[in-house]
Scaffold this motif. Structure first.
Motif, mmCIF file in Angstrom:
data_model
loop_
_atom_site.group_PDB
_atom_site.id
_atom_site.type_symbol
_atom_site.label_atom_id
_atom_site.label_comp_id
_atom_site.label_asym_id
_atom_site.label_seq_id
_atom_site.Cartn_x
_atom_site.Cartn_y
_atom_site.Cartn_z
ATOM 1 N N LEU A 131 38.856 34.988 57.425
ATOM 2 C CA LEU A 131 38.543 36.318 58.288
ATOM 3 C C LEU A 131 39.289 36.338 59.504
ATOM 4 O O LEU A 131 39.689 37.297 60.100
ATOM 5 C CB LEU A 131 37.244 36.614 58.325
ATOM 6 N N LEU A 132 38.998 35.083 60.242
ATOM 7 C CA LEU A 132 39.534 34.928 61.555
ATOM 8 C C LEU A 132 41.238 35.340 61.519
ATOM 9 O O LEU A 132 41.700 35.540 62.374
ATOM 10 C CB LEU A 132 39.149 33.870 62.122
ATOM 11 N N ALA A 133 41.912 34.563 60.741
ATOM 12 C CA ALA A 133 43.278 34.512 60.420
ATOM 13 C C ALA A 133 43.452 36.137 60.222
ATOM 14 O O ALA A 133 44.867 36.310 60.733
ATOM 15 C CB ALA A 133 43.691 33.708 59.287
ATOM 16 N N GLN A 134 42.754 36.823 59.475
ATOM 17 C CA GLN A 134 43.135 38.132 59.072
ATOM 18 C C GLN A 134 42.857 39.106 60.188
ATOM 19 O O GLN A 134 43.588 40.210 60.451
ATOM 20 C CB GLN A 134 42.120 38.696 57.862
ATOM 21 N N GLY A 135 42.041 38.567 61.235
ATOM 22 C CA GLY A 135 41.573 39.358 62.454
ATOM 23 C C GLY A 135 40.597 40.342 62.284
ATOM 24 O O GLY A 135 40.032 41.121 63.306
ATOM 25 N N ALA A 136 39.897 40.274 61.195
ATOM 26 C CA ALA A 136 38.712 41.264 60.974
ATOM 27 C C ALA A 136 38.064 40.985 59.555
ATOM 28 O O ALA A 136 38.797 40.250 58.802
ATOM 29 C CB ALA A 136 38.868 42.750 61.011
ATOM 30 N N GLY A 137 36.907 41.524 59.421
ATOM 31 C CA GLY A 137 36.436 41.261 58.049
ATOM 32 C C GLY A 137 34.964 41.764 57.967
ATOM 33 O O GLY A 137 34.348 41.582 59.015
ATOM 34 N N ALA A 138 34.400 41.465 56.958
ATOM 35 C CA ALA A 138 32.681 41.504 56.687
ATOM 36 C C ALA A 138 32.298 40.556 55.462
ATOM 37 O O ALA A 138 33.125 40.643 54.558
ATOM 38 C CB ALA A 138 32.414 43.018 56.333
ATOM 39 N N LYS A 169 22.066 36.027 60.604
ATOM 40 C CA LYS A 169 22.071 36.359 61.940
ATOM 41 C C LYS A 169 22.753 35.514 62.856
ATOM 42 O O LYS A 169 23.466 35.805 63.972
ATOM 43 C CB LYS A 169 20.625 36.508 62.264
ATOM 44 N N SER A 170 22.759 34.322 62.641
ATOM 45 C CA SER A 170 23.473 33.058 63.496
ATOM 46 C C SER A 170 25.072 33.532 63.435
ATOM 47 O O SER A 170 25.802 33.513 64.615
ATOM 48 C CB SER A 170 23.134 31.718 63.355
ATOM 49 N N ALA A 171 25.405 33.610 62.329
ATOM 50 C CA ALA A 171 27.080 33.926 62.185
ATOM 51 C C ALA A 171 27.369 35.027 62.689
ATOM 52 O O ALA A 171 28.469 35.344 63.397
ATOM 53 C CB ALA A 171 27.190 33.623 60.674
ATOM 54 N N ALA A 172 26.595 36.236 62.627
ATOM 55 C CA ALA A 172 26.697 37.577 63.133
ATOM 56 C C ALA A 172 27.163 37.434 64.604
ATOM 57 O O ALA A 172 27.914 38.051 65.203
ATOM 58 C CB ALA A 172 25.679 38.256 62.612
ATOM 59 N N VAL A 173 26.288 36.631 65.102
ATOM 60 C CA VAL A 173 26.278 36.544 66.739
ATOM 61 C C VAL A 173 27.512 35.697 67.127
ATOM 62 O O VAL A 173 28.295 36.000 68.075
ATOM 63 C CB VAL A 173 25.013 36.113 67.298
ATOM 64 N N GLU A 174 27.724 34.814 66.466
ATOM 65 C CA GLU A 174 28.746 33.806 66.913
ATOM 66 C C GLU A 174 30.181 34.481 66.650
ATOM 67 O O GLU A 174 31.016 34.095 67.450
ATOM 68 C CB GLU A 174 28.875 32.545 65.828
ATOM 69 N N TYR A 175 30.354 35.331 65.701
ATOM 70 C CA TYR A 175 31.666 36.029 65.305
ATOM 71 C C TYR A 175 31.805 37.423 65.764
ATOM 72 O O TYR A 175 32.727 38.100 65.317
ATOM 73 C CB TYR A 175 31.936 35.638 63.966
ATOM 74 N N LYS A 177 32.400 39.139 68.410
ATOM 75 C CA LYS A 177 33.546 39.584 69.225
ATOM 76 C C LYS A 177 34.618 39.404 68.547
ATOM 77 O O LYS A 177 35.822 39.693 69.051
ATOM 78 C CB LYS A 177 33.359 38.784 70.585
ATOM 79 N N LYS A 178 34.809 38.671 67.268
ATOM 80 C CA LYS A 178 35.897 38.298 66.387
ATOM 81 C C LYS A 178 36.217 39.636 65.484
ATOM 82 O O LYS A 178 37.226 39.121 64.715
ATOM 83 C CB LYS A 178 35.915 37.309 65.832
ATOM 84 N N LYS A 179 35.533 40.861 65.578
ATOM 85 C CA LYS A 179 35.603 41.630 64.607
ATOM 86 C C LYS A 179 35.210 41.391 63.011
ATOM 87 O O LYS A 179 35.751 41.956 62.331
ATOM 88 C CB LYS A 179 37.210 42.246 64.539
ATOM 89 N N ILE A 180 34.233 40.444 63.116
ATOM 90 C CA ILE A 180 33.879 39.975 61.830
ATOM 91 C C ILE A 180 32.090 40.203 61.779
ATOM 92 O O ILE A 180 31.583 39.811 62.715
ATOM 93 C CB ILE A 180 34.096 38.342 61.837
ATOM 94 N N ALA A 236 29.535 51.298 58.834
ATOM 95 C CA ALA A 236 28.555 50.028 59.168
ATOM 96 C C ALA A 236 29.351 49.456 60.229
ATOM 97 O O ALA A 236 28.890 48.291 60.715
ATOM 98 C CB ALA A 236 27.982 49.244 58.133
ATOM 99 N N ALA A 237 30.139 49.850 61.033
ATOM 100 C CA ALA A 237 30.832 49.276 62.098
ATOM 101 C C ALA A 237 30.081 48.618 63.324
ATOM 102 O O ALA A 237 30.530 47.713 63.936
ATOM 103 C CB ALA A 237 32.211 50.183 62.390
ATOM 104 N N PHE A 238 28.948 49.179 63.417
ATOM 105 C CA PHE A 238 28.162 48.759 64.458
ATOM 106 C C PHE A 238 26.864 47.979 63.845
ATOM 107 O O PHE A 238 26.010 47.858 64.888
ATOM 108 C CB PHE A 238 27.590 50.161 65.290
ATOM 109 N N THR A 239 27.041 47.753 62.768
ATOM 110 C CA THR A 239 25.817 47.036 61.938
ATOM 111 C C THR A 239 26.291 45.468 61.751
ATOM 112 O O THR A 239 27.275 45.262 60.916
ATOM 113 C CB THR A 239 25.691 47.503 60.838
#
Length: 253
Positions: A131-138, A169-175, A177-180, A236-239
């Motif tokens: 997802l990082l290589a893709q530049g975004a994802g969920a 929750k931990s991964a959400a905060v870590e990533y 700003k990477k649009k993930i 859900a872009a802000f979730t």
């Protein structure tokens, strides 16, 4: 529901039946290419067959999510099949124990934690670089209402689902700003094979399961699939970092 349909790819673990199959079908109906994964090859291939019969694109990749090499291979085969990964639904899980904490055993603890916690961790570990290589994802992980509070007579399962929410929750905060975005869906009792094994042998338990939801029934797999689709959608872009209860009001009591 806000998903764009120009070649996006979704991965579903535990896709051979139940919530996983329903979500794989929902992704395909929305126009995404789908990688279905499970230990149950016959069930996984059947899910792919349903998608293809409806005109969608899907492949099946067998995977034991507790094994690092197999999870890595799953991601490699996803890229080989479709060239990218945009959405991941980490749904593979093992069912509940049924007994008080002191009556549990170590092998039961290890099995539940290995699949429900290590499996989700390994999947995210190897999905995130794609997802990082893709530049975004969920990413959406399957937790449970048992991960939002106490769950008498299923303390190990409950602990595993609390852990899934912690990973989420931990991964959400870590990533963030990477649009993930990383979220969890928390079903209550849903009409799946797992439910039938756990409850339908005793009709009284099935009746109790329905009554524990204020709406007066158990949930449908399509209702969980709809929640996953929402969490992956632009709406859900802000979730992110959220554990969404889909529970017929059970956690409101």
């Amino acid at each position: 529901m806000g998903l764009s349909y120009s070649g996006e790819v979704a991965l579903v673990t535990g896709g051979a039946a139940g919530i996983g199959r329903a979500t794989a079908l929902a992704f395909a109906e929305a126009g995404l290419k789908v990688v279905v994964s499970d230990l149950d090859s016959a069930g996984g291939e059947a899910t792919v067959g349903l998608i293809q019969a409806a005109g969608g694109e899907a492949v099946f990749v067998p995977c034991d999510v507790t094994r690092d090499a197999e999870v890595q291979a799953l991601m490699q085969q996803t890229i080989a099949a479709f060239g990218r990964l945009d959405y991941a639904f980490n749904n593979a899980g093992i069912e509940i124990e049924q007994g008080k904490l002191a009556d549990g055993n170590e092998s039961e603890f290890d099995a539940i934690m290995n699949v429900n916690v290590k499996g989700v961790w390994l999947c995210m570990k190897h999905q995130l670089p794609l997802l990082l290589a893709q530049g975004a994802g969920a990413i959406v992980n399957t937790a449970s209402v048992a991960g939002l509070g106490a769950a008498p007579k299923m303390s190990i399962y409950s602990a595993s689902k609390h852990a899934v929410i912690g990973l989420t929750k931990s991964a959400a905060v870590e990533y963030a700003k990477k649009k993930i975005r990383v979220n969890a869906v928390c079903p209550a009792v849903i009409d799946t094979d797992m439910f039938r094994r756990a409850y339908e042998a005793d009709p009284r338990k099935a009746e109790f399961a329905a009554a524990m939801h204020p709406v007066g029934r158990i949930g449908r797999v399509e209702e969980i699939a709809a929640a996953v689709m929402y969490l992956c959608s632009d709406e859900a872009a802000f979730t992110t970092g959220h554990a969404l209860a889909v529970d017929g009001g059970a956690t409101a009591i």
